[in-house]
Design a protein around this motif. Sequence first.
Motif, mmCIF file in Angstrom:
data_model
loop_
_atom_site.group_PDB
_atom_site.id
_atom_site.type_symbol
_atom_site.label_atom_id
_atom_site.label_comp_id
_atom_site.label_asym_id
_atom_site.label_seq_id
_atom_site.Cartn_x
_atom_site.Cartn_y
_atom_site.Cartn_z
ATOM 1 N N ARG A 125 27.527 9.706 29.553
ATOM 2 C CA ARG A 125 26.201 9.428 30.099
ATOM 3 C C ARG A 125 25.424 10.725 30.345
ATOM 4 O O ARG A 125 24.256 10.856 29.969
ATOM 5 C CB ARG A 125 26.331 8.642 31.407
ATOM 6 C CG ARG A 125 24.996 8.245 32.008
ATOM 7 C CD ARG A 125 25.188 7.408 33.264
ATOM 8 N NE ARG A 125 25.723 8.202 34.357
ATOM 9 C CZ ARG A 125 24.979 8.937 35.183
ATOM 10 N NH1 ARG A 125 23.673 8.987 35.021
ATOM 11 N NH2 ARG A 125 25.529 9.620 36.170
ATOM 12 N N GLN A 126 26.091 11.665 30.968
ATOM 13 C CA GLN A 126 25.424 12.911 31.301
ATOM 14 C C GLN A 126 25.058 13.720 30.052
ATOM 15 O O GLN A 126 23.991 14.340 29.999
ATOM 16 C CB GLN A 126 26.324 13.763 32.210
ATOM 17 C CG GLN A 126 26.566 13.162 33.594
ATOM 18 C CD GLN A 126 25.331 13.258 34.471
ATOM 19 O OE1 GLN A 126 24.317 13.825 34.076
ATOM 20 N NE2 GLN A 126 25.399 12.678 35.658
ATOM 21 N N ILE A 127 25.945 13.694 29.041
ATOM 22 C CA ILE A 127 25.654 14.426 27.807
ATOM 23 C C ILE A 127 24.444 13.826 27.103
ATOM 24 O O ILE A 127 23.558 14.535 26.601
ATOM 25 C CB ILE A 127 26.887 14.434 26.880
ATOM 26 C CG1 ILE A 127 27.960 15.363 27.452
ATOM 27 C CG2 ILE A 127 26.500 14.873 25.470
ATOM 28 C CD1 ILE A 127 29.295 15.291 26.737
ATOM 29 N N THR A 128 24.431 12.484 27.049
ATOM 30 C CA THR A 128 23.287 11.821 26.415
ATOM 31 C C THR A 128 21.983 12.158 27.137
ATOM 32 O O THR A 128 20.959 12.473 26.512
ATOM 33 C CB THR A 128 23.494 10.297 26.417
ATOM 34 O OG1 THR A 128 24.669 9.979 25.663
ATOM 35 C CG2 THR A 128 22.305 9.590 25.796
ATOM 36 N N ALA A 129 22.060 12.075 28.463
ATOM 37 C CA ALA A 129 20.860 12.388 29.247
ATOM 38 C C ALA A 129 20.439 13.847 29.048
ATOM 39 O O ALA A 129 19.246 14.154 28.904
ATOM 40 C CB ALA A 129 21.112 12.104 30.722
ATOM 41 N N ALA A 130 21.430 14.744 29.010
ATOM 42 C CA ALA A 130 21.128 16.165 28.850
ATOM 43 C C ALA A 130 20.486 16.452 27.490
ATOM 44 O O ALA A 130 19.520 17.208 27.391
ATOM 45 C CB ALA A 130 22.397 16.997 29.018
ATOM 46 N N LYS A 131 21.023 15.826 26.433
ATOM 47 C CA LYS A 131 20.458 16.038 25.099
ATOM 48 C C LYS A 131 19.037 15.476 24.995
ATOM 49 O O LYS A 131 18.176 16.063 24.333
ATOM 50 C CB LYS A 131 21.363 15.400 24.046
ATOM 51 C CG LYS A 131 22.661 16.174 23.832
ATOM 52 C CD LYS A 131 23.506 15.533 22.735
ATOM 53 C CE LYS A 131 24.763 16.360 22.472
ATOM 54 N NZ LYS A 131 25.613 15.766 21.407
ATOM 55 N N ALA A 132 18.849 14.332 25.641
ATOM 56 C CA ALA A 132 17.506 13.755 25.649
ATOM 57 C C ALA A 132 16.534 14.688 26.373
ATOM 58 O O ALA A 132 15.393 14.896 25.942
ATOM 59 C CB ALA A 132 17.524 12.385 26.325
ATOM 60 N N ASN A 133 17.027 15.261 27.466
ATOM 61 C CA ASN A 133 16.186 16.203 28.208
ATOM 62 C C ASN A 133 15.872 17.447 27.385
ATOM 63 O O ASN A 133 14.738 17.939 27.383
ATOM 64 C CB ASN A 133 16.887 16.614 29.513
ATOM 65 C CG ASN A 133 16.897 15.497 30.539
ATOM 66 O OD1 ASN A 133 16.078 14.590 30.485
ATOM 67 N ND2 ASN A 133 17.828 15.547 31.474
ATOM 68 N N ILE A 134 16.897 17.951 26.674
ATOM 69 C CA ILE A 134 16.695 19.137 25.839
ATOM 70 C C ILE A 134 15.643 18.877 24.772
ATOM 71 O O ILE A 134 14.745 19.691 24.531
ATOM 72 C CB ILE A 134 18.029 19.577 25.191
ATOM 73 C CG1 ILE A 134 18.959 20.144 26.261
ATOM 74 C CG2 ILE A 134 17.787 20.622 24.099
ATOM 75 C CD1 ILE A 134 20.379 20.382 25.779
ATOM 76 N N ALA A 135 15.768 17.714 24.117
ATOM 77 C CA ALA A 135 14.782 17.362 23.085
ATOM 78 C C ALA A 135 13.380 17.267 23.688
ATOM 79 O O ALA A 135 12.400 17.735 23.096
ATOM 80 C CB ALA A 135 15.167 16.036 22.430
ATOM 81 N N ALA A 136 13.315 16.669 24.877
ATOM 82 C CA ALA A 136 12.013 16.530 25.548
ATOM 83 C C ALA A 136 11.452 17.899 25.929
ATOM 84 O O ALA A 136 10.254 18.161 25.772
ATOM 85 C CB ALA A 136 12.151 15.656 26.784
ATOM 86 N N TYR A 137 12.320 18.780 26.428
ATOM 87 C CA TYR A 137 11.872 20.120 26.810
ATOM 88 C C TYR A 137 11.387 20.905 25.593
ATOM 89 O O TYR A 137 10.370 21.620 25.657
ATOM 90 C CB TYR A 137 13.009 20.887 27.489
ATOM 91 C CG TYR A 137 13.420 20.330 28.832
ATOM 92 C CD1 TYR A 137 14.748 20.334 29.239
ATOM 93 C CD2 TYR A 137 12.476 19.791 29.709
ATOM 94 C CE1 TYR A 137 15.137 19.835 30.471
ATOM 95 C CE2 TYR A 137 12.856 19.284 30.940
ATOM 96 C CZ TYR A 137 14.179 19.304 31.321
ATOM 97 O OH TYR A 137 14.546 18.797 32.538
ATOM 98 N N LYS A 138 12.104 20.793 24.470
ATOM 99 C CA LYS A 138 11.702 21.509 23.258
ATOM 100 C C LYS A 138 10.352 21.003 22.752
ATOM 101 O O LYS A 138 9.506 21.792 22.323
ATOM 102 C CB LYS A 138 12.766 21.349 22.165
ATOM 103 C CG LYS A 138 14.028 22.161 22.427
ATOM 104 C CD LYS A 138 15.028 22.000 21.289
ATOM 105 C CE LYS A 138 16.258 22.880 21.508
ATOM 106 N NZ LYS A 138 17.249 22.737 20.420
ATOM 107 N N LEU A 139 10.183 19.690 22.803
ATOM 108 C CA LEU A 139 8.908 19.118 22.383
ATOM 109 C C LEU A 139 7.775 19.601 23.293
ATOM 110 O O LEU A 139 6.690 19.953 22.824
ATOM 111 C CB LEU A 139 8.991 17.595 22.420
ATOM 112 C CG LEU A 139 7.707 16.844 22.015
ATOM 113 C CD1 LEU A 139 7.304 17.186 20.589
ATOM 114 C CD2 LEU A 139 7.918 15.341 22.162
#
Length: 256
Positions: free
Chosen positions: A51-65
Amino acid sequence: MKKTITLIAALLAAFAMPAVAQTTEEAIKTAEARVASAQQKYEAQMRESDRQITAAKANIAAYKLQIEKEKLAQSNVNALIKNKQATVKLKKDAYNMEKKTLSADGGLSQADKLQLKGREQEWKAVEKEIKDQKGEIKKIQAKIKTLNGNIKTENKKVTAYKNATKASKKEVKTAEDALKNAHKQLAAEQKAAEEKRKMEQVMSELAEAQYHTIRSGDTLGSLAVKYHTTVSKICNLNSGLTPRTVLRIGRRIRVR
């Protein structure tokens, strides 16, 4: 403007979230409880890691965007600053030339000084706009720095939870999928709420807009003083209007 407000109101209605039997926060709590009670300690760790990894990757993608958006905004502001710097140079050159010409006629009269003062105020107003936009650049750079820091933090989370991951069962994965969906739903609700807030702000700004009907003796300069604004800002609010435009009596222009 009325059409614009109507369009924004329609968009606000589109952003309204449908009523649900269970709130998103409740759905998240339910999924977390299901995960906690489904498996042994190492399996619970696996669930939390996924759960945390998925959330973290989603956050990373959002931050990069978001970083790309901020960089684009920075580029646009820099272009505006460059254009305005060129405008200041032209205005200063014109000011110096006009001053030299007036001085050559036997000294500056009071009227000449007032005229030059007006010219000076024009390029100083543009310089203030440049200063404000440079401040905006600093804010954008600070946002980018923060976003990069967030990415580093999320990457550390990914590494930590990957090391902790052991195994998974079908029931655990189902619970985790529900948890992920709940978080995505919450993020969607928060995003819609933010978009709605921005549009409500736009509607408020449009509702507060001020207009003036041109009367005999009106000039852009006098209107700028009357409405506590600048000639440049009035021109920007009205398509085709420039400091040299002859104001037609009866014409309605936006001043704020």
